[in-house]
Design a protein around this motif. Structure first.
Motif, PDB file in Angstrom:
ATOM      1  N   ARG A 190       0.831  -1.213   0.000  1.00  0.00           N
ATOM      2  CA  ARG A 190       0.000   0.000   0.000  1.00  0.00           C
ATOM      3  C   ARG A 190       0.861   1.257   0.000  1.00  0.00           C
ATOM      4  NH1 ARG A 190      -4.224  -1.935   4.525  1.00  0.00           N
ATOM      5  NH2 ARG A 190      -5.820  -2.781   3.149  1.00  0.00           N
ATOM      6  N   SER A 191       1.989   1.163   0.681  1.00  0.00           N
ATOM      7  CA  SER A 191       2.840   2.359   0.726  1.00  0.00           C
ATOM      8  C   SER A 191       3.804   2.417  -0.473  1.00  0.00           C
ATOM      9  CB  SER A 191       3.591   2.420   2.057  1.00  0.00           C
ATOM     10  OG  SER A 191       4.369   1.275   2.196  1.00  0.00           O
ATOM     11  N   GLN A 211       6.009 -10.228  -3.837  1.00  0.00           N
ATOM     12  CA  GLN A 211       5.998 -11.395  -2.942  1.00  0.00           C
ATOM     13  C   GLN A 211       4.589 -11.951  -2.794  1.00  0.00           C
ATOM     14  OE1 GLN A 211       8.681  -9.636   0.232  1.00  0.00           O
ATOM     15  NE2 GLN A 211       8.595 -11.772   0.857  1.00  0.00           N
ATOM     16  N   LEU A 212       3.615 -11.051  -2.701  1.00  0.00           N
ATOM     17  CA  LEU A 212       2.219 -11.498  -2.585  1.00  0.00           C
ATOM     18  C   LEU A 212       1.791 -12.236  -3.857  1.00  0.00           C
ATOM     19  CD1 LEU A 212       0.578  -8.364  -0.917  1.00  0.00           C
ATOM     20  CD2 LEU A 212       0.696 -10.658   0.067  1.00  0.00           C
ATOM     21  N   VAL A 213       2.206 -11.709  -5.000  1.00  0.00           N
ATOM     22  CA  VAL A 213       1.867 -12.368  -6.273  1.00  0.00           C
ATOM     23  C   VAL A 213       2.484 -13.766  -6.312  1.00  0.00           C
ATOM     24  CG1 VAL A 213       2.116 -12.290  -8.795  1.00  0.00           C
ATOM     25  CG2 VAL A 213       1.647 -10.188  -7.543  1.00  0.00           C
ATOM     26  N   LEU A 228      -6.128  -2.690  -3.307  1.00  0.00           N
ATOM     27  CA  LEU A 228      -5.342  -2.929  -2.076  1.00  0.00           C
ATOM     28  C   LEU A 228      -5.929  -2.209  -0.859  1.00  0.00           C
ATOM     29  CD1 LEU A 228      -1.533  -2.803  -2.978  1.00  0.00           C
ATOM     30  CD2 LEU A 228      -2.767  -4.664  -1.880  1.00  0.00           C
ATOM     31  N   ASN A 229      -6.382  -0.993  -1.066  1.00  0.00           N
ATOM     32  CA  ASN A 229      -6.895  -0.218   0.069  1.00  0.00           C
ATOM     33  C   ASN A 229      -8.268  -0.674   0.534  1.00  0.00           C
ATOM     34  OD1 ASN A 229      -4.775   1.459   0.662  1.00  0.00           O
ATOM     35  ND2 ASN A 229      -5.277   2.844  -1.008  1.00  0.00           N
ATOM     36  N   LYS A 230      -8.940  -1.438  -0.318  1.00  0.00           N
ATOM     37  CA  LYS A 230     -10.285  -1.901   0.063  1.00  0.00           C
ATOM     38  C   LYS A 230     -10.216  -3.162   0.914  1.00  0.00           C
ATOM     39  CE  LYS A 230     -12.548   0.025  -3.947  1.00  0.00           C
ATOM     40  NZ  LYS A 230     -12.876  -0.311  -5.320  1.00  0.00           N
ATOM     41  N   TYR A 231      -9.079  -3.842   0.884  1.00  0.00           N
ATOM     42  CA  TYR A 231      -8.958  -5.078   1.666  1.00  0.00           C
ATOM     43  C   TYR A 231      -8.838  -4.733   3.149  1.00  0.00           C
ATOM     44  CZ  TYR A 231      -7.015  -9.353   3.582  1.00  0.00           C
ATOM     45  OH  TYR A 231      -6.797 -10.463   4.365  1.00  0.00           O
ATOM     46  N   ALA A 232      -9.891  -5.101   3.894  1.00  0.00           N
ATOM     47  CA  ALA A 232      -9.934  -4.694   5.307  1.00  0.00           C
ATOM     48  C   ALA A 232      -9.293  -5.715   6.225  1.00  0.00           C
ATOM     49  CB  ALA A 232     -11.381  -4.467   5.700  1.00  0.00           C
ATOM     50  N   ASP A 268       0.985   0.756 -16.449  1.00  0.00           N
ATOM     51  CA  ASP A 268      -0.284   1.456 -16.668  1.00  0.00           C
ATOM     52  C   ASP A 268      -0.505   2.531 -15.588  1.00  0.00           C
ATOM     53  OD1 ASP A 268      -2.925  -0.792 -15.476  1.00  0.00           O
ATOM     54  OD2 ASP A 268      -1.385   0.282 -14.415  1.00  0.00           O
ATOM     55  N   HIS A 269       0.597   2.888 -14.939  1.00  0.00           N
ATOM     56  CA  HIS A 269       0.604   3.991 -13.971  1.00  0.00           C
ATOM     57  C   HIS A 269      -0.395   3.806 -12.843  1.00  0.00           C
ATOM     58  CE1 HIS A 269       3.318   6.074 -16.587  1.00  0.00           C
ATOM     59  NE2 HIS A 269       2.476   5.941 -17.585  1.00  0.00           N
ATOM     60  N   SER A 270      -0.770   2.557 -12.603  1.00  0.00           N
ATOM     61  CA  SER A 270      -1.760   2.360 -11.555  1.00  0.00           C
ATOM     62  C   SER A 270      -1.156   2.437 -10.161  1.00  0.00           C
ATOM     63  CB  SER A 270      -2.458   1.021 -11.758  1.00  0.00           C
ATOM     64  OG  SER A 270      -1.495   0.040 -11.916  1.00  0.00           O
ATOM     65  N   TRP A 271       0.173   2.722 -10.093  1.00  0.00           N
ATOM     66  CA  TRP A 271       0.800   2.843  -8.776  1.00  0.00           C
ATOM     67  C   TRP A 271       0.163   3.956  -7.960  1.00  0.00           C
ATOM     68  CZ3 TRP A 271       2.831   7.648  -7.944  1.00  0.00           C
ATOM     69  CH2 TRP A 271       3.082   8.424  -9.081  1.00  0.00           C
ATOM     70  N   TYR A 272      -0.378   4.965  -8.647  1.00  0.00           N
ATOM     71  CA  TYR A 272      -0.949   6.069  -7.885  1.00  0.00           C
ATOM     72  C   TYR A 272      -2.394   5.803  -7.463  1.00  0.00           C
ATOM     73  CZ  TYR A 272      -2.786   7.296 -12.482  1.00  0.00           C
ATOM     74  OH  TYR A 272      -3.395   7.256 -13.705  1.00  0.00           O
ATOM     75  N   ARG A 273      -2.973   4.690  -7.962  1.00  0.00           N
ATOM     76  CA  ARG A 273      -4.359   4.418  -7.622  1.00  0.00           C
ATOM     77  C   ARG A 273      -4.604   4.265  -6.127  1.00  0.00           C
ATOM     78  NH1 ARG A 273      -7.519   3.233 -12.160  1.00  0.00           N
ATOM     79  NH2 ARG A 273      -6.192   3.124 -13.982  1.00  0.00           N
ATOM     80  N   PRO A 274      -3.723   3.530  -5.405  1.00  0.00           N
ATOM     81  CA  PRO A 274      -3.940   3.464  -3.949  1.00  0.00           C
ATOM     82  C   PRO A 274      -3.951   4.857  -3.320  1.00  0.00           C
ATOM     83  CG  PRO A 274      -2.338   1.834  -4.626  1.00  0.00           C
ATOM     84  CD  PRO A 274      -2.602   2.686  -5.821  1.00  0.00           C
TER      85      PRO A 274
END
Lengths: 183, 134
Positions: free
Chosen positions: A15-16, A24-26, A61-65, B78-84
């Motif tokens: 997330r950060s 690693q998660l993949v 990722l941010n939706k996973y609680a 696809d620049h989705s790194w900023y999505r979070p």
């Protein structure tokens, strides 16, 4: 529990923006996701759809609680993505049947012929089941989820999981008669 | 479900299916004995499921070398790194939009226009006011 704690730590890092943690998660869940998609769609679409699953996971990722196990959460994304891909395939005018896909897949083999013939027979039998039954068979018999995990993943009662598997199993007995009689 | 002598077929089937993966306590174990005696066909179903599970486990797929790196690079490309970031800042952005809309509404209510002078609060300023600062 330890693995789940570790998952949560990796998720926090991903997330950060830590790409290594995401990787690693993949790596950890790739076989599970591949098996679910392979079971649902056949071998030829595994690569692309598995990639979609992990991209969706990254975006969510941010939706996973952390309430559900990560394997359940990812399993749900994999099933939904596979079902969407199956719908798209049905709408394509020149969509390949599971049989055709298997024939094409035979060109790319590195395992023993007996094993792949058996795998093809199993895959074809799965392809003959309705989506509802196939989903339960993939989760319970291929991937080895428990009744309660499968119920949580599909958001249906545990009794429904058991009755669907029971009916699917009877159909599979018919389709796989030659193989089962050999054993 | 416990301490009973009769079960419905649905209850019995669920118990039998759960027995494939779960470690039962003594009560559940006794219940399992009772349901298998009541519905002998479920014992056959259990054996068939075990056999099927052995067969279908052969469809499990191994990881493919390089796949994780491939996924990571497509996530980056696809620049989705900023999505979070977007998703974590979306509530802040929404609040800022509301504040901006309210502010513009307030300016319009007071001056009847959204021209630059009105936004800067200069629409009523006179030349004398400028000299007053000197």
């Amino acid at each position: 529990m330890e693995a789940s704690l570790h998952d949560n730590l990796l998720i926090e890092r991903a997330r950060s923006g830590d790409q290594r943690a995401f990787r690693q998660l993949v790596e950890r869940y790739e076989p599970m996701v591949r098996s679910i998609i392979g079971g649902m769609l056949g071998p030829s679409e595994v690569e692309d759809v598995a990639q979609d699953v992990f991209i969706k996971f990254y975006r969510a990722l941010n939706k996973y609680a952390g309430n559900a196990k990560l394997s359940t959460y990812l399993g749900r994304i994999a099933i939904n993505t596979a079902l969407t891909a199956a719908d798209k395939r049905k709408k394509r005018p020149n969509a390949l049947s599971t049989d055709h896909q298997l024939m094409m897949h035979k060109a790319d083999r590195s395992q023993s012929p007996e094993r792949t013939e058996l795998q093809d027979a199993l895959q074809q039998a799965l392809g003959r089941l309705s989506e509802e039954y196939r989903t339960v068979v993939v989760l319970r018999l291929v991937q080895g989820y428990s009744v309660s995990e499968t119920a949580a993943l599909l958001q249906v009662p545990m009794g429904t999981v058991a009755s669907r598997l029971s009916r699917a199993q009877k159909e599979l007995q018919q389709y796989l008669k030659p193989i089962l009689n050999q054993g | 479900m416990m301490n009973r002598n009769k079960y419905s077929i649905e209850e019995a089937r669920l118990l039998v299916h759960r027995s494939l993966d779960e470690v039962f306590d003594q009560q559940e174990q006794q219940a399992l004995v009772v349901v298998l005696a009541q519905f002998p066909e479920l014992e056959v179903e259990r054996q068939q499921l075990e056999e099927m599970r052995q067969l279908f486990s052969q469809l499990q797929q191994p990881a493919k070398p390089g796949f994780a790196a491939q996924v990571a690079s497509s996530v980056l490309s696809d620049h989705s790194w900023y999505r979070p970031l977007i998703s974590s800042w979306s509530s802040v952005a929404a609040a800022a939009c509301v504040v901006l809309a309210l502010s513009l509404g307030f300016v319009y209510y007071n001056s009847g226009t959204l021209e630059t002078e009105a936004l800067l609060g200069l629409e009523d300023i006179q030349v004398d006011d400028v000299y007053a600062f000197e």
